[in-house]
Scaffold this motif. Structure first.
Motif, PDB file in Angstrom:
ATOM      1  N   ARG A   1       0.872  -1.172   0.000  1.00 43.25           N
ATOM      2  CA  ARG A   1       0.000   0.000   0.000  1.00 43.25           C
ATOM      3  C   ARG A   1       0.909   1.223   0.000  1.00 43.25           C
ATOM      4  NH1 ARG A   1      -1.714  -3.575   3.667  1.00 43.25           N
ATOM      5  NH2 ARG A   1      -1.030  -2.326   5.455  1.00 43.25           N
ATOM      6  N   VAL A   2       1.078   1.808  -1.161  1.00 39.81           N
ATOM      7  CA  VAL A   2       2.119   2.817  -1.396  1.00 39.81           C
ATOM      8  C   VAL A   2       1.514   4.214  -1.441  1.00 39.81           C
ATOM      9  CG1 VAL A   2       3.920   3.587  -2.991  1.00 39.81           C
ATOM     10  CG2 VAL A   2       3.477   1.151  -2.703  1.00 39.81           C
ATOM     11  N   LEU A   3       2.207   5.146  -0.825  1.00 36.70           N
ATOM     12  CA  LEU A   3       1.870   6.570  -0.916  1.00 36.70           C
ATOM     13  C   LEU A   3       3.086   7.311  -1.453  1.00 36.70           C
ATOM     14  CD1 LEU A   3       0.114   9.100  -0.304  1.00 36.70           C
ATOM     15  CD2 LEU A   3       1.120   9.084   1.997  1.00 36.70           C
ATOM     16  N   VAL A   4       2.913   8.061  -2.543  1.00 34.08           N
ATOM     17  CA  VAL A   4       3.977   8.901  -3.101  1.00 34.08           C
ATOM     18  C   VAL A   4       3.635  10.351  -2.797  1.00 34.08           C
ATOM     19  CG1 VAL A   4       5.217   9.608  -5.181  1.00 34.08           C
ATOM     20  CG2 VAL A   4       4.420   7.245  -4.948  1.00 34.08           C
ATOM     21  N   LEU A   5       4.603  11.081  -2.240  1.00 33.01           N
ATOM     22  CA  LEU A   5       4.416  12.483  -1.881  1.00 33.01           C
ATOM     23  C   LEU A   5       5.387  13.335  -2.693  1.00 33.01           C
ATOM     24  CD1 LEU A   5       4.281  11.997   1.993  1.00 33.01           C
ATOM     25  CD2 LEU A   5       2.330  12.397   0.476  1.00 33.01           C
ATOM     26  N   GLU A   6       4.863  14.282  -3.457  1.00 37.65           N
ATOM     27  CA  GLU A   6       5.671  15.161  -4.298  1.00 37.65           C
ATOM     28  C   GLU A   6       5.472  16.604  -3.860  1.00 37.65           C
ATOM     29  OE1 GLU A   6       7.915  17.238  -6.477  1.00 37.65           O
ATOM     30  OE2 GLU A   6       8.067  15.053  -6.719  1.00 37.65           O
ATOM     31  N   GLN A   7       6.579  17.309  -3.571  1.00 39.71           N
ATOM     32  CA  GLN A   7       6.467  18.677  -3.078  1.00 39.71           C
ATOM     33  C   GLN A   7       6.090  19.672  -4.176  1.00 39.71           C
ATOM     34  OE1 GLN A   7       9.103  21.381  -3.310  1.00 39.71           O
ATOM     35  NE2 GLN A   7      10.319  20.315  -4.862  1.00 39.71           N
ATOM     36  N   ALA A   8       6.403  19.380  -5.418  1.00 41.26           N
ATOM     37  CA  ALA A   8       6.054  20.274  -6.521  1.00 41.26           C
ATOM     38  C   ALA A   8       4.612  20.027  -6.960  1.00 41.26           C
ATOM     39  CB  ALA A   8       7.019  20.084  -7.688  1.00 41.26           C
ATOM     40  N   GLY A   9       4.168  20.795  -7.933  1.00 35.39           N
ATOM     41  CA  GLY A   9       2.800  20.652  -8.418  1.00 35.39           C
ATOM     42  C   GLY A   9       2.629  19.655  -9.538  1.00 35.39           C
ATOM     43  N   VAL A  10       3.741  19.112 -10.042  1.00 36.06           N
ATOM     44  CA  VAL A  10       3.699  18.161 -11.156  1.00 36.06           C
ATOM     45  C   VAL A  10       4.623  16.996 -10.833  1.00 36.06           C
ATOM     46  CG1 VAL A  10       4.097  17.821 -13.623  1.00 36.06           C
ATOM     47  CG2 VAL A  10       3.290  20.026 -12.803  1.00 36.06           C
ATOM     48  N   LEU A  11       4.192  15.796 -11.161  1.00 35.59           N
ATOM     49  CA  LEU A  11       5.005  14.604 -10.953  1.00 35.59           C
ATOM     50  C   LEU A  11       6.100  14.495 -12.017  1.00 35.59           C
ATOM     51  CD1 LEU A  11       2.085  12.075 -10.391  1.00 35.59           C
ATOM     52  CD2 LEU A  11       3.480  13.146  -8.620  1.00 35.59           C
TER      53      LEU A  11
ATOM     54  N   VAL B   1      -0.930   8.773  -5.173  1.00 35.75           N
ATOM     55  CA  VAL B   1       0.122   9.724  -5.512  1.00 35.75           C
ATOM     56  C   VAL B   1      -0.414  11.131  -5.288  1.00 35.75           C
ATOM     57  CG1 VAL B   1       1.692  10.517  -7.311  1.00 35.75           C
ATOM     58  CG2 VAL B   1       1.014   8.116  -7.249  1.00 35.75           C
ATOM     59  N   ARG B   2       0.351  11.958  -4.559  1.00 30.69           N
ATOM     60  CA  ARG B   2      -0.125  13.300  -4.232  1.00 30.69           C
ATOM     61  C   ARG B   2       0.938  14.344  -4.563  1.00 30.69           C
ATOM     62  NH1 ARG B   2      -4.526  13.884  -0.826  1.00 30.69           N
ATOM     63  NH2 ARG B   2      -5.583  11.917  -0.358  1.00 30.69           N
ATOM     64  N   VAL B   3       0.501  15.461  -5.131  1.00 32.98           N
ATOM     65  CA  VAL B   3       1.393  16.582  -5.392  1.00 32.98           C
ATOM     66  C   VAL B   3       1.131  17.671  -4.360  1.00 32.98           C
ATOM     67  CG1 VAL B   3       1.565  16.092  -7.850  1.00 32.98           C
ATOM     68  CG2 VAL B   3      -0.227  17.638  -7.033  1.00 32.98           C
ATOM     69  N   GLY B   4       2.045  18.671  -4.305  1.00 35.34           N
ATOM     70  CA  GLY B   4       1.893  19.760  -3.358  1.00 35.34           C
ATOM     71  C   GLY B   4       2.027  19.320  -1.915  1.00 35.34           C
ATOM     72  N   GLN B   5       2.800  18.248  -1.671  1.00 37.59           N
ATOM     73  CA  GLN B   5       2.970  17.698  -0.327  1.00 37.59           C
ATOM     74  C   GLN B   5       4.461  17.657   0.005  1.00 37.59           C
ATOM     75  OE1 GLN B   5      -0.119  15.433   1.457  1.00 37.59           O
ATOM     76  NE2 GLN B   5      -0.461  17.557   0.911  1.00 37.59           N
ATOM     77  N   ARG B   6       4.938  18.625   0.746  1.00 36.62           N
ATOM     78  CA  ARG B   6       6.360  18.677   1.082  1.00 36.62           C
ATOM     79  C   ARG B   6       6.623  17.956   2.393  1.00 36.62           C
ATOM     80  NH1 ARG B   6      10.281  23.839   0.572  1.00 36.62           N
ATOM     81  NH2 ARG B   6       9.908  23.238  -1.585  1.00 36.62           N
ATOM     82  N   VAL B   7       7.568  17.031   2.356  1.00 35.85           N
ATOM     83  CA  VAL B   7       7.977  16.312   3.565  1.00 35.85           C
ATOM     84  C   VAL B   7       9.032  17.137   4.290  1.00 35.85           C
ATOM     85  CG1 VAL B   7       9.124  14.243   4.435  1.00 35.85           C
ATOM     86  CG2 VAL B   7       7.399  14.050   2.624  1.00 35.85           C
ATOM     87  N   ASP B   8       8.768  17.404   5.565  1.00 38.04           N
ATOM     88  CA  ASP B   8       9.704  18.193   6.371  1.00 38.04           C
ATOM     89  C   ASP B   8      10.801  17.314   6.955  1.00 38.04           C
ATOM     90  OD1 ASP B   8      10.343  20.786   7.706  1.00 38.04           O
ATOM     91  OD2 ASP B   8      10.006  19.587   9.507  1.00 38.04           O
TER      92      ASP B   8
ATOM     93  N   ASP C   1       5.314  19.386   6.043  1.00 39.47           N
ATOM     94  CA  ASP C   1       5.575  20.744   6.522  1.00 39.47           C
ATOM     95  C   ASP C   1       4.355  21.362   7.195  1.00 39.47           C
ATOM     96  OD1 ASP C   1       4.031  21.134   4.278  1.00 39.47           O
ATOM     97  OD2 ASP C   1       5.415  22.521   3.289  1.00 39.47           O
ATOM     98  N   THR C   2       3.210  20.724   7.061  1.00 37.96           N
ATOM     99  CA  THR C   2       2.003  21.160   7.777  1.00 37.96           C
ATOM    100  C   THR C   2       1.966  20.628   9.204  1.00 37.96           C
ATOM    101  OG1 THR C   2       0.751  19.226   7.021  1.00 37.96           O
ATOM    102  CG2 THR C   2       0.686  21.206   5.628  1.00 37.96           C
ATOM    103  N   GLY C   3       2.889  19.733   9.544  1.00 37.98           N
ATOM    104  CA  GLY C   3       2.899  19.105  10.851  1.00 37.98           C
ATOM    105  C   GLY C   3       2.237  17.748  10.892  1.00 37.98           C
ATOM    106  N   GLN C   4       1.563  17.343   9.824  1.00 35.52           N
ATOM    107  CA  GLN C   4       0.879  16.056   9.804  1.00 35.52           C
ATOM    108  C   GLN C   4       1.878  14.906   9.755  1.00 35.52           C
ATOM    109  OE1 GLN C   4      -1.573  15.350   6.356  1.00 35.52           O
ATOM    110  NE2 GLN C   4      -2.721  13.702   7.336  1.00 35.52           N
ATOM    111  N   GLU C   5       1.658  13.884  10.581  1.00 34.96           N
ATOM    112  CA  GLU C   5       2.481  12.685  10.573  1.00 34.96           C
ATOM    113  C   GLU C   5       1.811  11.598   9.742  1.00 34.96           C
ATOM    114  OE1 GLU C   5       3.629  11.088  14.306  1.00 34.96           O
ATOM    115  OE2 GLU C   5       4.620  12.924  14.997  1.00 34.96           O
ATOM    116  N   LEU C   6       2.604  10.927   8.926  1.00 34.81           N
ATOM    117  CA  LEU C   6       2.139   9.783   8.139  1.00 34.81           C
ATOM    118  C   LEU C   6       3.062   8.622   8.457  1.00 34.81           C
ATOM    119  CD1 LEU C   6       1.711  11.626   4.719  1.00 34.81           C
ATOM    120  CD2 LEU C   6      -0.036  11.240   6.463  1.00 34.81           C
ATOM    121  N   ARG C   7       2.499   7.485   8.831  1.00 36.66           N
ATOM    122  CA  ARG C   7       3.293   6.366   9.319  1.00 36.66           C
ATOM    123  C   ARG C   7       3.381   5.234   8.296  1.00 36.66           C
ATOM    124  NH1 ARG C   7       5.801   6.293  14.694  1.00 36.66           N
ATOM    125  NH2 ARG C   7       5.305   8.376  15.447  1.00 36.66           N
TER     126      ARG C   7
END
Length: 560
Positions: free
Chosen positions: A35-45, A249-256, A271-277
């Motif tokens: 079960r994969v989640l991809v986080l991309e900080q930019a607006g385009v993959l 897959v999500r864009v606009g999601q910066r990992v701090d 960077d919003t403070g949300q934790e993803l495990r």
């Protein structure tokens, strides 16, 4: 379970970044049931494989200029085919009699497919260097073939067998290209021709290893191609494999930062403070940033922290994106490698010393000639091409804001704008020396600086080439790290630079996580993905829109 609930609790792997390494790794994990989640900080993959559009008329590739080894048993086609994407990405072959054109003062040479034909062209162009050229090609062709065999066949092989099968790679692979030039007694002009395409890996002969140069050269001499539909087809198709097999897959999601507890990676904090495990975290971020910023040196052995602090990246790039209201006369799809002098080693020493008054060499890629039937690339009768030049590693010439570690608000800094104007004019002048006059036909002109690269990909020093030095000469880290559950993919790993190198890092990493030799399996014909699970493409399907292009920033999921 709702998507928001799943964000909090149900991921088995989180991939930070959506370059070719991250997307390839995520896709293979997804088809294997993760079960994969991809986080991309930019607006385009897509990372360096993404495209952007201007004036609703031109589509420019950020990093896909051509790809080698795209025949039936090619590495990248095998990786895509193994995901069930064999019918979704097509490659248009470039001219096998001359996919690259090398131009020096008084010398012009077309680069053909095949080491034997390449040697013939070299001897025709440089007859006085024939003996040295024969020795050079003998070494590099052997090293290239041996390293490809190691990549595709040596997983699990007996170490004695590997040593027996790779004698030239063992002898020369970690030595510098300069040392091989010296061994072969080559002239400055011959060295410049042989290293003319060094912008493919971003460092000069005194830093590049024979293994790196031989692998890249072998890659293209097996046949060069360009993806039909443009570079975004790669990221879009990989995303379909991920989402089609249950990933998100999500864009606009910066990992701090990456969460590490008791020596194990266990998730990320946005960077919003949300934790993803998740018990597995794969970083497609810059390797140095992964160690020093996302994770923290305190979680690594002292030797790794020291290497991260002293690492050297490839040279950064300045890229001029050009649209014309007419085609360039006499140009085919062949790339142009234009050098204004015949001493490539001296040119790289100048870059290392910070000299960049005017580019001494440029690489020109003609997208509209490589993919003439894709309407988005340019209006009918127009030309779309890019002019690229390596820059000094220090960004101080671009102004204090651009040179600061996090980039600052450099885009409106007067010093940055002045340097950008200066470099634009210098690159235009060099490009016209290479191509002839064209500026009165310009309909679009835009310069991307090293600071631009750093803003979009967060790469150290604004380099798209990954690590030039990680400890000893030629050393690069593997995808597995000393932190349990943490992996790193992309340009900084030992699998090399470029689109294919990054994709190989992704499948190698997925193989380590899954405990199976994925690349040898798919190269032998295994198809692990189920094509029936891929989403349908409607008549108006657009690879850029599918990857988040023109979508609002923020929490945005790519369509399932």
């Amino acid at each position: 379970m709702s998507d928001e609930q799943r964000l909090a609790a149900d991921w088995t792997a989180i991939v930070v970044g959506s370059g070719m390494g991250g997307l390839t790794c995520a896709a293979y994990l997804a088809v294997a049931g993760h079960r994969v989640l991809v986080l991309e900080q930019a607006g385009v993959l897509g990372g360096n494989s993404h495209v952007f559009r201007r004036r609703s008329a031109y589509e420019f590739d950020a990093g896909v200029h051509y790809i080698g080894d795209c025949g039936p048993d090619g590495v990248l086609p095998s990786i895509l085919r193994g995901l069930g994407l064999g019918d979704r990405v097509a490659f248009r072959e470039m001219d096998p009699d001359g996919f690259d054109e090398i131009v020096l003062p008084g010398l012009r040479m077309s680069v053909p497919v095949g080491w034997d034909r390449y040697l013939e062209r070299l001897i025709e162009a440089l007859p006085a260097d024939e003996g040295g050229l024969r020795e050079f090609v003998a070494v590099c062709s052997a090293v290239g073939a041996e390293m490809r065999w190691t990549l595709l066949s040596a997983v699990g092989a007996d170490p004695a067998e590997v040593l027996r099968r790779t004698p030239m790679a063992m002898a020369w692979g970690r030595r510098t290209l300069h040392q091989l030039f010296e061994h072969c007694g080559l002239s400055a002009t011959a060295r410049t021709v042989l290293a003319a395409q060094a912008l493919n890996y971003g460092i000069g002969p005194e830093e590049a290893t024979v293994g790196m140069h031989a692998s890249v050269t072998d890659h293209y001499l097996r046949g060069a191609a360009y993806p039909v539909g443009g570079g975004q087809m790669l990221a879009a198709s990989l995303t379909e494999a991920i989402t089609g097999h249950g990933g998100t897959v999500r864009v606009g999601q910066r990992v701090d930062r990456v969460l590490v507890e008791q020596g194990r990676a266990c998730g990320v904090v946005l960077d919003t403070g949300q934790e993803l495990r998740a018990p597995v975290v794969v970083s497609n971020a810059d390797y140095v940033r992964t160690v020093r910023e996302l994770v923290g040196e305190e979680h690594f052995p002292a030797s790794i922290g020291k290497r991260a602090r002293t690492a050297v990246t490839g040279f950064p790039l300045a890229v001029l994106y050009v649209g014309l209201d007419r085609e360039l006369p006499g140009r085919t799809g062949a790339n142009l490698w234009w050098h204004g002098n015949t001493d490539v080693e001296e040119a790289f020493r100048g870059l290392a010393d910070g000299r960049f008054d005017e580019p001494s060499s440029v690489f020109v890629s003609f997208a509209s000639a490589k993919d003439p039937h894709t309407a988005a690339i340019r209006p009918p009768g127009h030309a779309n091409f890019q002019v690229m030049a390596l820059c000094p590693r220090s960004l101080e010439a671009w102004g204090a804001e651009a040179a600061s570690e996090n980039g600052g608000r450099y885009r409106r800094d007067p010093a940055y704008l002045a340097e950008k104007d200066r470099v634009t004019e210098a690159m235009l002048a060099t490009a016209e020396r290479a191509l002839g006059p064209f500026r009165r036909y310009v309909t679009h002109l835009e310069l991307a600086s090293p600071a631009t690269q750093r803003r979009y990909t967060r790469s150290t020093g604004g380099s798209p080439f990954g690590l030039a030095r990680w400890g000893g000469t030629g050393a690069r880290p593997d995808t597995r790290t000393s932190v349990t559950g943490l992996y790193v993919v992309g340009q900084g790993t030992r699998y090399g630079s470029g689109i294919t190198g990054a994709a190989v890092s992704g499948i190698a990493c997925a193989g380590q996580i899954l405990g199976r030799p994925l690349l040898p399996e798919v190269h032998a014909g295994a198809v692990l993905g189920d094509p029936r699970m891929l989403p349908a493409r409607g008549a108006d399907w657009d690879p850029l829109r599918h990857c988040g292009g023109r979508a609002p920033r923020g929490t945005h999921a790519i369509p399932q």
